[in-house]
Design an enzyme around this catalytic site. Structure first.
Site, PDB file in Angstrom:
ATOM      1  N   LYS A   1       2.904  -4.842  10.923  1.00  0.00           N
ATOM      2  CA  LYS A   1       1.659  -5.219  11.604  1.00  0.00           C
ATOM      3  C   LYS A   1       2.022  -5.882  12.910  1.00  0.00           C
ATOM      4  CE  LYS A   1      -2.652  -5.021  10.210  1.00  0.00           C
ATOM      5  NZ  LYS A   1      -3.174  -3.779   9.676  1.00  0.00           N
TER       6      LYS A   1
ATOM      7  N   ALA B   1     -14.896  -7.393   6.798  1.00  0.00           N
ATOM      8  CA  ALA B   1     -14.611  -8.057   8.080  1.00  0.00           C
ATOM      9  C   ALA B   1     -13.180  -8.596   8.036  1.00  0.00           C
ATOM     10  CB  ALA B   1     -15.643  -9.142   8.338  1.00  0.00           C
TER      11      ALA B   1
ATOM     12  N   ALA C   1     -11.779  -5.024   3.867  1.00  0.00           N
ATOM     13  CA  ALA C   1     -10.974  -6.092   4.466  1.00  0.00           C
ATOM     14  C   ALA C   1      -9.591  -6.158   3.826  1.00  0.00           C
ATOM     15  CB  ALA C   1     -11.683  -7.426   4.309  1.00  0.00           C
TER      16      ALA C   1
ATOM     17  N   LYS D   1       0.839  -1.214   0.000  1.00  0.00           N
ATOM     18  CA  LYS D   1       0.000   0.000   0.000  1.00  0.00           C
ATOM     19  C   LYS D   1       0.866   1.253   0.000  1.00  0.00           C
ATOM     20  CE  LYS D   1      -3.678  -1.833   2.917  1.00  0.00           C
ATOM     21  NZ  LYS D   1      -4.596  -1.572   4.023  1.00  0.00           N
TER      22      LYS D   1
END
Ligand code: NAD
Length: 382
Positions: A74, A229, A251, A62
């Protein structure tokens, strides 16, 4: 780690707080790594680690695709009943602080403002709530997803034509709620599933949506399926059942594997790559941390809309899945960023020599890393 191109992966544990998790730092060649903290009831540590790797790499993609001078990370935390939330997140804060600014933490599934405020007690490298932070990141994500759905409909049918559209959302959390509101305000018939019954009850009077049972999102008759989700929902079985002609949601990593983008393409379904559509929060958070001023919603919408449109045009011209183009372009840019960092770190004499490789010389590090990137692409779903 070498095969997947990770800079660093940390296992984090604090038994007094009940914290157990992993932090993946995929790439910091162009600047600090950005990525949320996900807290989830993983089956086991292996599943948590795999999610950490997939998600942190997707964040690097991204960043590269949106010209953010930073990379992906992350932090995933295993949900444990015995964990004390404030202690868990303060322990995370100390881990983040220890990295000295190589990683900026933000929200993700299971981590909202309350949890981030605990992290902020220990470090400043975190998205802060209120006036000290970049503002609502979920609305930035929803704006980017909305712009991407619009670009998808224009690419497929020539116009958005909102009033005759039907869209189904899987999951109505922070992003889903904002997306549903926006679509409904334009006259779209919005359908939605939500597994958390308390959440659904909370939204019932607020949102103009038709509630459906979880798992029926794939078969209802709609123009757009918006997974909002968890990831991994597009796989061999669900793709066979899918009735929508456009797939675009909030998502992260909705594809079980890259090959499922090709399967969707073969079925005539336009899958808008999540690494393009879901970049709104990243753009807002990164502009705030790097420039001191968070990007506004209009800017995010037009930026993401234009990028998606460019990839869709090119994908149509080449008759390939847009995912393939976006992924290859992201990998090419990350590779170039890493090459630049290596070149910048070399002393001038060595740099000159590196720029003029001798004929017949063995492949340099960058060439061999291209090979490994190609093989990893098939191994990791992103
Ligand atoms: P959230 O936790 O607020 O919302 C997710 C919702 O989905 C919850 O209400 C949950 O009960 C529901 N849900 C879970 N599994 C479901 C299922 N199988 N069927 C139906 N409902 C289900 O999370 P969010 O912040 O809205 O993020 C949603 C997704 O978007 C996540 O994958 C997240 O990583 C991604 N994302 C979020 C942001 C952001 O700014 N929040 C940015 C980029 C990507």
């Amino acid at each position: 780690m070498a095969r997947e191109g990770f800079e660093q992966v940390l296992a984090v544990q604090d038994e007094t707080a009940g914290l157990r998790g992993f932090l993946g730092l995929h790439d910091t060649s162009a600047g600090p790594a950005f990525g949320g903290i996900r807290r989830f009831a993983y089956r086991d540590e292996a599943a948590a680690l795999m999610d950490c790797l997939r998600l942190s790499k997707a964040m690097s993609y991204k960043c590269a695709l949106n010209d953010i001078p930073g990379g992906g990370a992350k932090l995933v935390v295993l949900e444990r009943p015995e964990a004390d939330l404030s202690r868990t997140y303060r322990a995370i804060g100390r881990t983040v602080e220890g990295l000295g600014g190589r990683y900026y933490a933000g929200p993700d599934v299971g981590t909202g403002w309350q949890e981030l405020s605990y992290v902020a007690e220990e470090t400043s490298y975190v998205t802060r709530p209120g006036s000290h932070g970049p503002g609502d990141l979920s609305e930035a994500t929803a704006a980017g997803v909305f712009a991407s759905i619009a670009a998808g409909l224009r690419s497929r049918d020539g116009s958005e034509d909102w009033q005759r559209r039907r869209v189904v959302l899987q999951g109505v959390g922070r992003v889903g709620e904002r997306l549903a509101q926006r679509l409904a305000s334009l006259g779209v018939h919005v359908m939605a599933s939500e597994t958390d019954l308390d959440r659904r009850a909370e939204l019932e009077g607020l949102l103009d949506v038709e509630w459906i049972e979880p798992s029926s999102e794939f078969t209802v008759d709609v123009d757009v399926f918006a997974p909002c989700a968890m990831g991994g929902v597009l796989h061999d079985l669900s793709i066979q059942r899918l009735s929508a002609k456009v797939v675009c949601g909030a998502a992260n990593t909705p594809l079980a594997r890259s090959m499922h983008a090709d399967a969707l393409h073969r079925r005539g379904v336009l899958f808008i790559p999540d690494i393009l559509a879901t970049a709104g929060a990243l753009i807002r958070g990164a502009t705030f941390h790097l420039d001191g001023e968070a990007a506004g919603l209009d800017e995010i919408e037009s930026r993401i809309g234009a990028t998606v449109e460019g990839f869709l045009l090119e994908a149509r011209r080449l008759d390939v899945a847009p995912w393939r183009l976006a992924k290859e372009e992201a990998e090419r840019r990350i590779h170039a960023r890493r090459e630049r960092r290596v070149a910048d770190s070399l002393v001038p004499g060595v740099r000159r020599a590196k720029q003029r490789p001798e004929a017949g010389a063995a492949p340099n590090r960058s060439e061999s890393s291209v090979d490994s990137r190609n093989s990893l692409s098939e191994n990791l779903p992103t």
